[in-house]
Design an enzyme around this catalytic site. Sequence first.
Site, short mmCIF file in Angstrom:
data_model
loop_
_atom_site.label_atom_id
_atom_site.label_comp_id
_atom_site.label_asym_id
_atom_site.label_seq_id
_atom_site.Cartn_x
_atom_site.Cartn_y
_atom_site.Cartn_z
CG HIS A 109 30.67 -28.09 -2.63
ND1 HIS A 109 31.85 -27.69 -2.05
CD2 HIS A 109 30.76 -27.69 -3.93
CE1 HIS A 109 32.61 -27.07 -2.94
NE2 HIS A 109 31.97 -27.06 -4.09
CG ASP A 151 33.11 -28.44 0.97
OD1 ASP A 151 32.27 -29.27 0.62
OD2 ASP A 151 33.57 -27.57 0.20
CB SER A 182 34.81 -27.41 -5.99
OG SER A 182 34.49 -26.08 -5.72
#
Length: 455
Positions: free
Chosen positions: A160, A190, A272
Amino acid sequence: MGLFDDDFYSTKVSRRVRTTSSRDEFAFSNKKGMRSWSNVRVAFVASFTSAVAAVLLFVLVFGGGGFGPGSHPASVSASGSTSLEQRTIQASAKVRPAVVSVINEQTVPYGLMPDTGSTEDGTGSGNDSQVQGSKQEVGVGSGVIFKLENGKAYIITNHHVIANAESVKVLLVNGEKREAKIVGSDQITDLAVLEMDGKDIKTVAEIGKSSKLQPAEFVLAIGNPLGLGDSLAMGIVSKTHRIVPVSLNEDGVYDWQQEVIQVNVSINEGNSGGPLINMDGKVVGINSMKIAEVGVEGLGFAIPIDNAMPIVDSLMEKGYVSRPYLGVYTVDLEQYFAQQQMTDQPAGGDTKAGKGEGSANEDSAEVQDLPDLKLPDEVLDGVIVLEAVGPAKEAGLALNDVIVKLDEQSIGSTMELRKYLYDQKKIGDDIKVTFYHDGKLKTASFKLEEKTKDE
């Protein structure tokens, strides 16, 4: 990822107390008692006793590293705290040069300029340097260099973080910015792998074992929270194995379950893709998401590195993850029934259909556009086929068929279909699909093919 976002919260480091004790017992036996000892023996005992007393006094006053019968609890606690601090410093120093910022750049279409502020009169953008139709920075995340090979440096990050990127740039810890190429990306897990020029890159993160993590173990998250640059956060492992539902298409429909490490280190936007490391400076997870709800704090998640590395290896080899392919795009029957109950309401908020087996960018039909289904009254769970392609189409599945079983496993949702297919089956396996076609129960058996990158 639906209710999940990237956000990290730092907690106070607790002190660890180590206490060790030992006892040396000295016995002197003499049948005639102490009064019959020689002067030499009495002098020896007196000298030894004085020496022991001096050592105990030294330990009590100056601290002795937590050993001996007179160890002082405060001294031991301070020693343990210092040790933890040193391990934290050493672990972060070992990995930080390998942690990078990942910049996602996309073309900003005319009329869709990001809101960068208002002018004094409250109209227009306050940033005249941005030009519509040019590439702009639309997101910033983190990544970690895990491999150097043939002059190239390879980076693990989240899918993402680089999703829909037209170009990707990497910012090194020394402030240098380099162009990067997406080697491969996988929406289901992911994860993504990037490649960049490896010139002057000296540090590569060491990969650890997430299976060795224990609850309450200290961990560090390194990344680029809120675009602020190189940053550290510390906490503990709350749970080594947690299953959380996610919405792969960010449409509010949970269509996958992610296995994660739960930590009380918070993952802020931009964290992230960065590494979660243990006190040995080894990567044990890839920071991924948090629970983004009001009143929730300190509930972050990382992808276990043991789960991540096979995906990374596949992305390095093929650019995608090889999975068995059924060939259907579906919507949950439960959504269909919910939409049917809203038919009397004015057209407004469109309800999007689920996107099949995991494809990222299919154009989905709306549930309200589906015709009436012919189903027995007792059938309340299953998945509606929006489109059948590949092996499913060849086996006879078609639009508006309702799948209720794979082999002998009942299927009530797209999530259950994916989990059974990806966890229980392999490419080339036979599968039996039980479904309703025009109200009649049918079965179809065929071999599962490989899902390619394009599919």
